[in-house]
Scaffold this motif. Structure first.
Motif, PDB file in Angstrom:
ATOM      1  N   LEU A  93       0.866  -1.174   0.000  1.00 59.15           N
ATOM      2  CA  LEU A  93       0.000   0.000   0.000  1.00 59.15           C
ATOM      3  C   LEU A  93       0.907   1.229   0.000  1.00 59.15           C
ATOM      4  CD1 LEU A  93      -2.977   0.927   0.130  1.00 59.15           C
ATOM      5  CD2 LEU A  93      -2.751   0.951   2.631  1.00 59.15           C
ATOM      6  N   VAL A  94       0.803   2.027  -1.072  1.00 60.25           N
ATOM      7  CA  VAL A  94       1.754   3.109  -1.319  1.00 60.25           C
ATOM      8  C   VAL A  94       1.024   4.450  -1.291  1.00 60.25           C
ATOM      9  CG1 VAL A  94       3.457   4.029  -2.947  1.00 60.25           C
ATOM     10  CG2 VAL A  94       3.106   1.548  -2.781  1.00 60.25           C
ATOM     11  N   PRO A  95       1.533   5.446  -0.551  1.00 57.12           N
ATOM     12  CA  PRO A  95       0.912   6.779  -0.579  1.00 57.12           C
ATOM     13  C   PRO A  95       0.937   7.365  -1.992  1.00 57.12           C
ATOM     14  CG  PRO A  95       2.552   6.614   1.181  1.00 57.12           C
ATOM     15  CD  PRO A  95       2.715   5.409   0.333  1.00 57.12           C
ATOM     16  N   SER A  96      -0.159   7.939  -2.389  1.00 56.50           N
ATOM     17  CA  SER A  96      -0.259   8.472  -3.759  1.00 56.50           C
ATOM     18  C   SER A  96       0.778   9.558  -4.020  1.00 56.50           C
ATOM     19  CB  SER A  96      -1.663   9.014  -4.018  1.00 56.50           C
ATOM     20  OG  SER A  96      -1.955  10.092  -3.138  1.00 56.50           O
ATOM     21  N   GLU A  97       1.158  10.294  -2.961  1.00 52.69           N
ATOM     22  CA  GLU A  97       2.119  11.388  -3.134  1.00 52.69           C
ATOM     23  C   GLU A  97       3.470  10.902  -3.655  1.00 52.69           C
ATOM     24  OE1 GLU A  97      -1.034  12.933  -0.570  1.00 52.69           O
ATOM     25  OE2 GLU A  97       0.143  11.095  -0.504  1.00 52.69           O
TER      26      GLU A  97
END
Length: 262
Positions: A93-97
Motif C-alpha cells: 500500500l503506497v501513498p499516492s504522493e
C-alpha cells in the motif's frame, strides 16, 4: 543493431519466453497474467535506477481514497514510506504522493478493453496528491502543457499482444476527447510490434525521438507507431519522465483523522 536496441529486444523476448513457459505448464489465465506481471516488474527492476521503487498493490491518498489493484507501481523510493506490505503475496500500500507512474499489464488487448483501461486509469489519476511537508526549495514540472508544482502520476499500459492497434487508438482518442490531457492514458506498448504514442503537432510522423512522446502535450494525438522495438520506445518514454521527478517529503500526519487523538 545498437547495444540498447539489442538489450531491449532480448528483454522483450525474455518476457515472451516467460509467458510461454507458463502457458505450457498452466492452463489458468490468471496464472498467465501474473507470470507476465512478474516479468514486467523484473524487467523494470533490472533497467531502472534504485531511486525508483517498484511495487504491486494499491495507491491510497490522505482522504482515504484507494486505487484499484495495480500491477506495477513506480514510486520515489527515497521519499516514499510504504504503509503496508504483505509478505506472502508482495502486495503493498503506497501513498499516492510518492507515485511516479502506474503500469497496467495485459496478456492481450483489444478494443473491448478500452473502457476498462480508462476506468482503471481514472481510479489512479483521481487520487489526491497534497500530503507533503512544506519546503523552502522545490521543483516545478512542465507536463501536459502546464507548469505543475506536484508531479502527476502517469498511466502506461504494456501488453504482450494487440489484436487491433488502429481500433484501440481510435477508441482511446474518442474517450480522450472528453478528458483533460493529464487525465488520459499516457501511452501503450504491445510487444508484438506496436507502440501507441502521442504524435506531436506539426511534426512529421517519423523518428520516435522527434515526432512522438510517451506523454500527451497540447495538440498531440494518440496513434499507432509500428516498430520492432516497441519495448525500447516505451521504456525510453518511462525513463525520460520518471528519472526527472523528485517528490517532496510526504507528511504522513495528514493521513491521520484530524478529529481523533493519537
Amino acid at each position: 543493431m545498437s547495444g540498447l536496441r539489442e538489450l531491449m529486444a532480448q528483454a522483450a523476448q525474455q518476457m515472451r519466453n516467460s509467458l510461454e513457459e507458463t502457458r505450457v505448464a498452466l492452463s489458468h489465465n490468471l496464472s498467465k497474467g501474473e507470470a507476465l506481471e512478474d516479468a514486467v516488474r523484473a524487467f523494470l527492476r533490472k533497467h531502472l535506477p534504485d531511486s525508483i521503487g517498484i511495487a504491486k498493490g494499491q495507491l491510497i491518498d490522505s482522504k482515504g481514497a484507494r486505487s484499484p489493484q495495480l500491477d506495477v507501481i513506480l514510486y520515489d523510493a527515497a521519499r516514499t514510506p510504504i504503509l503496508f506490505s504483505s509478505a506472502p503475496d508482495g502486495i503493498q500500500l503506497v501513498p499516492s504522493e510518492g507515485a511516479l507512474a502506474v503500469v497496467e499489464v495485459k496478456t492481450s488487448i483489444g478494443t473491448s478493453d478500452v473502457d476498462s483501461l480508462v476506468t482503471h486509469m481514472q481510479g489512479v489519476k483521481a487520487l489526491d496528491k497534497s500530503a507533503y511537508h512544506p519546503v523552502s526549495i522545490s521543483s516545478t514540472y512542465n507536463l501536459y502543457g502546464e507548469r505543475q508544482e506536484i508531479a502527476p502520476t502517469c498511466y502506461f499500459v504494456l501488453a504482450l499482444e494487440c489484436s487491433n492497434p488502429a481500433g484501440i487508438a481510435a477508441a482511446l482518442r474518442e474517450r480522450h476527447e472528453q478528458l483533460p490531457l493529464g487525465k488520459r492514458i499516457d501511452s501503450l506498448c504491445s510487444l508484438d510490434g506496436y507502440a501507441l504514442m502521442n504524435v506531436k503537432p506539426g511534426v512529421e510522423f517519423g523518428s520516435p525521438t522527434e515526432s512522438i512522446d510517451a506523454i500527451p502535450i497540447p495538440g498531440s494525438y494518440l496513434d499507432v507507431y509500428p516498430t520492432e522495438n516497441a519495448l525500447l520506445v516505451w521504456y525510453l518514454g518511462i525513463v525520460s519522465y520518471a528519472c526527472q521527478v523528485e517528490h517532496r517529503p510526504i507528511d504522513l500526519h495528514m493521513y491521520l483523522p484530524q478529529d481523533e487523538p493519537l
